[in-house]
Structures are given as C-alpha cells and as structure tokens.
Enzyme design. Structure first.
Site, mmCIF file in Angstrom:
data_model
loop_
_atom_site.group_PDB
_atom_site.id
_atom_site.type_symbol
_atom_site.label_atom_id
_atom_site.label_comp_id
_atom_site.label_asym_id
_atom_site.label_seq_id
_atom_site.Cartn_x
_atom_site.Cartn_y
_atom_site.Cartn_z
ATOM 1 N N GLY A 1 0.773 -1.253 0.000
ATOM 2 C CA GLY A 1 0.000 0.000 0.000
ATOM 3 C C GLY A 1 0.794 1.287 0.000
ATOM 4 O O GLY A 1 0.249 2.337 0.322
ATOM 5 N N SER B 1 1.780 8.131 1.945
ATOM 6 C CA SER B 1 0.996 6.931 2.265
ATOM 7 C C SER B 1 1.216 6.501 3.711
ATOM 8 O O SER B 1 2.355 6.516 4.213
ATOM 9 C CB SER B 1 1.426 5.754 1.377
ATOM 10 O OG SER B 1 1.095 5.991 0.036
ATOM 11 N N ILE B 2 0.133 6.051 4.343
ATOM 12 C CA ILE B 2 0.241 5.492 5.695
ATOM 13 C C ILE B 2 1.259 4.343 5.684
ATOM 14 O O ILE B 2 2.094 4.222 6.581
ATOM 15 C CB ILE B 2 -1.149 5.032 6.178
ATOM 16 C CG1 ILE B 2 -2.007 6.262 6.491
ATOM 17 C CG2 ILE B 2 -1.033 4.103 7.383
ATOM 18 C CD1 ILE B 2 -3.473 5.964 6.778
ATOM 19 N N TYR C 1 -18.496 9.113 3.451
ATOM 20 C CA TYR C 1 -17.688 7.880 3.473
ATOM 21 C C TYR C 1 -18.455 6.717 2.845
ATOM 22 O O TYR C 1 -17.859 5.718 2.431
ATOM 23 C CB TYR C 1 -17.233 7.560 4.902
ATOM 24 C CG TYR C 1 -16.017 6.660 4.949
ATOM 25 C CD1 TYR C 1 -14.814 7.047 4.344
ATOM 26 C CD2 TYR C 1 -16.059 5.420 5.579
ATOM 27 C CE1 TYR C 1 -13.704 6.229 4.374
ATOM 28 C CE2 TYR C 1 -14.941 4.597 5.614
ATOM 29 C CZ TYR C 1 -13.764 5.010 5.006
ATOM 30 O OH TYR C 1 -12.663 4.198 5.026
ATOM 31 N N LYS D 1 -15.489 -1.258 5.542
ATOM 32 C CA LYS D 1 -14.586 -1.244 6.708
ATOM 33 C C LYS D 1 -15.220 -2.007 7.873
ATOM 34 O O LYS D 1 -14.505 -2.614 8.678
ATOM 35 C CB LYS D 1 -14.238 0.187 7.119
ATOM 36 C CG LYS D 1 -13.377 0.949 6.106
ATOM 37 C CD LYS D 1 -11.994 0.362 5.915
ATOM 38 C CE LYS D 1 -11.056 1.301 5.162
ATOM 39 N NZ LYS D 1 -9.799 0.684 4.766
ATOM 40 N N ILE E 1 -6.435 11.653 7.401
ATOM 41 C CA ILE E 1 -5.111 12.187 7.017
ATOM 42 C C ILE E 1 -5.145 12.392 5.506
ATOM 43 O O ILE E 1 -5.625 11.518 4.776
ATOM 44 C CB ILE E 1 -3.982 11.174 7.342
ATOM 45 C CG1 ILE E 1 -4.013 10.769 8.817
ATOM 46 C CG2 ILE E 1 -2.625 11.746 6.971
ATOM 47 C CD1 ILE E 1 -3.059 9.619 9.167
ATOM 48 N N THR F 1 -4.176 11.878 2.166
ATOM 49 C CA THR F 1 -3.343 10.971 1.364
ATOM 50 C C THR F 1 -3.998 10.889 -0.016
ATOM 51 O O THR F 1 -5.081 11.456 -0.229
ATOM 52 C CB THR F 1 -3.321 9.554 1.966
ATOM 53 O OG1 THR F 1 -4.662 9.067 1.989
ATOM 54 C CG2 THR F 1 -2.736 9.535 3.369
ATOM 55 N N ALA G 1 -5.535 8.298 -1.362
ATOM 56 C CA ALA G 1 -6.843 7.642 -1.233
ATOM 57 C C ALA G 1 -7.856 8.613 -0.631
ATOM 58 O O ALA G 1 -9.005 8.706 -1.080
ATOM 59 C CB ALA G 1 -6.720 6.392 -0.378
HETATM 60 P P1 NAD Z 1 -2.806 5.738 -0.235
HETATM 61 O O1 NAD Z 1 -3.508 6.189 -1.461
HETATM 62 O O2 NAD Z 1 -1.461 6.261 0.007
HETATM 63 O O3 NAD Z 1 -2.765 4.146 -0.146
HETATM 64 C C1 NAD Z 1 -3.772 3.327 -0.687
HETATM 65 C C2 NAD Z 1 -3.043 2.193 -1.345
HETATM 66 O O4 NAD Z 1 -3.959 1.208 -1.826
HETATM 67 C C3 NAD Z 1 -2.197 2.637 -2.542
HETATM 68 O O5 NAD Z 1 -0.830 2.324 -2.314
HETATM 69 C C4 NAD Z 1 -2.731 1.820 -3.691
HETATM 70 O O6 NAD Z 1 -1.720 1.411 -4.600
HETATM 71 C C5 NAD Z 1 -3.315 0.619 -2.932
HETATM 72 N N1 NAD Z 1 -4.254 -0.130 -3.773
HETATM 73 C C6 NAD Z 1 -5.453 0.255 -4.260
HETATM 74 N N2 NAD Z 1 -5.942 -0.700 -5.080
HETATM 75 C C7 NAD Z 1 -5.023 -1.711 -5.092
HETATM 76 C C8 NAD Z 1 -4.936 -2.945 -5.765
HETATM 77 N N3 NAD Z 1 -5.880 -3.354 -6.627
HETATM 78 N N4 NAD Z 1 -3.864 -3.740 -5.535
HETATM 79 C C9 NAD Z 1 -2.873 -3.346 -4.687
HETATM 80 N N5 NAD Z 1 -2.888 -2.164 -4.042
HETATM 81 C C10 NAD Z 1 -3.947 -1.355 -4.251
HETATM 82 O O7 NAD Z 1 -3.805 6.132 0.978
HETATM 83 P P2 NAD Z 1 -3.761 5.784 2.536
HETATM 84 O O8 NAD Z 1 -4.643 6.813 3.173
HETATM 85 O O9 NAD Z 1 -2.368 5.608 2.980
HETATM 86 O O10 NAD Z 1 -4.569 4.405 2.588
HETATM 87 C C11 NAD Z 1 -4.065 3.244 3.222
HETATM 88 C C12 NAD Z 1 -5.153 2.591 4.048
HETATM 89 O O11 NAD Z 1 -5.469 3.434 5.159
HETATM 90 C C13 NAD Z 1 -6.477 2.342 3.321
HETATM 91 O O12 NAD Z 1 -7.005 1.092 3.736
HETATM 92 C C14 NAD Z 1 -7.354 3.461 3.838
HETATM 93 O O13 NAD Z 1 -8.738 3.145 3.777
HETATM 94 C C15 NAD Z 1 -6.873 3.521 5.273
HETATM 95 N N6 NAD Z 1 -7.228 4.734 6.019
HETATM 96 C C16 NAD Z 1 -6.895 5.949 5.559
HETATM 97 C C17 NAD Z 1 -7.259 7.073 6.286
HETATM 98 C C18 NAD Z 1 -6.925 8.447 5.793
HETATM 99 O O14 NAD Z 1 -7.563 9.403 6.252
HETATM 100 N N7 NAD Z 1 -5.980 8.612 4.901
HETATM 101 C C19 NAD Z 1 -7.968 6.953 7.489
HETATM 102 C C20 NAD Z 1 -8.296 5.676 7.937
HETATM 103 C C21 NAD Z 1 -7.928 4.562 7.182
#
Ligand code: NAD
Length: 267
Positions: free
Chosen positions: A26, A32-33, A168, A175, A204, A206, A208
């Site tokens: 990811g 990215s997280i 959302y 989720k 945060i 990012t 996504a």
């Molecule tokens: P991000 O866009 O940096 O990361 C999302 C990742 O998902 C990307 O690296 C992308 O390549 C990957 N991805 C999507 N489809 C894919 C596929 N078919 N195969 C492989 N990889 C795939 O964004 P993020 O915010 O770092 O998201 C990481 C996680 O954190 C997600 O599950 C997101 O729901 C969760 N999250 C994010 C937040 C926020 O506010 N940013 C809050 C809570 C949870």
C-alpha cells in the site's frame, strides 16, 4: 575493545524488531500510511518487502523503497489473479519465515463512493469489497504457512465502520466487514500465535483520502472535536502499527485500535 561497527550491530540487535521480517503493502507515495509504517518498522530493526501496485506508481515508490533499505520491491495488484500469492511466495523465498504482514490498501470507484449507499452498483460493491477487505483474508491465507512461529497481520480501518461519517458511504460498510474479519481471523489464527489487528487512523490527507468529497472539512471538524485538538500524522499511525508487530503487544489480538487524537470518543 569493540569497534564502532561491532557496537552498531550490537545496538541494532537490541531493537524490538531485530531479526523480524515482513511484507508491507500500500505504498503509493511518501504521504501513504504504509510508507510511515515501513519507516517505523525499519527504525525498530525490522527487514521489509515493499509492494507497488503498478509501473506508474513504481516511479515514486522505488526511490522510497531504496531510501529505507527494503530488501524486496515487488509488484502487487490484488485484482490480478495470483499477484498476491506470487508476492508472498517471493517473500518466503527471500526471508524463509515472516513475522508481520501489513495490509494498507483500499479502493472504491468514485461513482459508488459518492451518494447514497443504496445506489451502489453490484460491480462497484464487489470491487471495493474485494480490494479493500477480501484481499486481507487472502493475504492471511498466503502468509499463514510462512508464520510457523506466529506473527502479526494488520489492516487499516476507519471510524466510518461503526458510525456514519458523511461522504464515506459504502466504504463504511466495507470497513465494518473488515473489522469483523479481523475478529474472526484472530479467532481462527490465535492457536498458531498469529495476531490480527485493525488500526483505525483519524483522517489524514493521502492519495486515497483525496477521493472523499469535502475531506478538508472532515479534517477540520475532526481536529476541532479531538481531545488532543488536532488530527494525527502518518508517523503516529506508523509507530502504533510497528508496536503491534513487536512482542510488546503479545497479549493483544482481534482489536480495532484507534489512532485519532481521541476524536472517536467525542459525540
Ligand atoms: P494511499 O492512497 O497512500 O494508499 C492506498 C493504497 O492502496 C495505494 O498504495 C494503492 O496502490 C493501494 N491499492 C489500491 N488498489 C489496489 C490494488 N488493486 N492492488 C494493490 N494495491 C492497491 O492512501 P492511505 O490513506 O495511505 O490508505 C491506506 C489505508 O489506510 C487504506 O485502507 C485506507 O482506507 C486507510 N485509512 C486511511 C485514512 C486516511 O484518512 N488517509 C484513514 C483511515 C484509514
């Protein structure tokens, strides 16, 4: 007298993740997280394999993988048949056993994300559920044989799983399924010493997150209501996630753990 390099290797051996190895998915860019998780795990002495989704993102992620000393840099698109299993096999070939696997992936088509959940298309629901939830089950199945001495499996969730968060939409439903999966997986895999967690960060900005309508407002209102008076950073999410890979969390499994400056406790 010991040399500086001997002293350094002794210091590294004392780190909580020294000798531990695992997979981190990811990373799309340095916001990215998953990238913060990778940095935190490396800082605790862990060895990592990092994945990238496609050649477009590799441009940004390869320099990041090199900068933090990832042992492997692997292509992984969970929608491509066999891709997940192939990446995990390569981890097995390189590392033998692995100790942690981080699932930090989510996707939902914009058309299905915006609007009422009852208007979500079947295809859109299936795709979001497959990429954002079922892939975590598949990841667990593929890493199970590599975790003969136990390990940590960690995914990323969000408050929208348990409460309605405006904009959302269907991702809240997905989720919720993911958090439930964490509990069932923890139950199934507990006897093998494999512990399973959902980390639930506050909002945060990012890549996504930029797909969620009015995300800037969500950031503002969360900071407003959070006891700590702010939102969290990816590094704070990384630190918690790395801790869940250490023996410090050995008595825990099956939980969803918030890292949101306390925002979820406030109505
Ligand atoms: P991000 O866009 O940096 O990361 C999302 C990742 O998902 C990307 O690296 C992308 O390549 C990957 N991805 C999507 N489809 C894919 C596929 N078919 N195969 C492989 N990889 C795939 O964004 P993020 O915010 O770092 O998201 C990481 C996680 O954190 C997600 O599950 C997101 O729901 C969760 N999250 C994010 C937040 C926020 O506010 N940013 C809050 C809570 C949870």
């Amino acid at each position: 007298m010991t040399t500086i390099s001997e002293q350094n290797s002794t210091a590294t051996a004392l780190l909580p993740l020294a000798g531990k190895k695992g997979l981190i998915t990811g990373v799309a860019n340095d916001k990215s997280i998953a990238f913060a998780v990778a940095k935190a795990i490396r800082a605790l002495g862990g060895e990592i394999a990092l994945t990238y989704q496609n050649d477009k993102t590799a441009k940004y992620t390869q320099p990041l993988a090199e900068a933090i000393g990832a042992k492997l840099f692997l292509k992984l698109d969970v929608t491509e048949e066999g891709s997940l299993e192939a990446a995990i096999k390569q981890c097995g070939d390189e590392f033998g056993e692995i100790d942690f696997a981080i699932h930090s992936m989510a996707f939902c088509n914009g058309d299905d994300l915006h609007g009422r959940v009852i208007d979500t298309t079947e295809a859109g629901f299936d795709s979001a559920m497959n990429i954002s939830c079922h892939s975590f089950l598949r990841m667990a199945k593929a890493v199970e044989p590599l975790m003969a001495h136990g390990g940590s499996l960690i995914t990323m969730s969000y408050l929208g799983a348990e409460r309605v968060v405006r904009n959302y939409g269907v991702m809240g439903i997905i989720k919720a399924a993911l958090e439930s999966a964490v509990r069932y997986m923890a139950y199934d895999l507990g006897p093998k010493g494999i512990r399973v967690f959902a980390v639930s960060p506050g909002p945060i900005m990012t890549r996504a997150a930029s797909g969620i309508a009015h995300f800037d407002k969500l950031l503002e209102s969360d900071a407003d209501k959070a006891p700590l008076g702010r939102t969290v950073t990816i590094d704070e999410v990384g630190a918690l996630t790395a801790f869940l890979c250490t023996s410090g969390s050995s008595g825990m499994t099956g939980q969803t753990i918030f890292v949101d400056a306390g925002a979820h406790i406030v109505a």
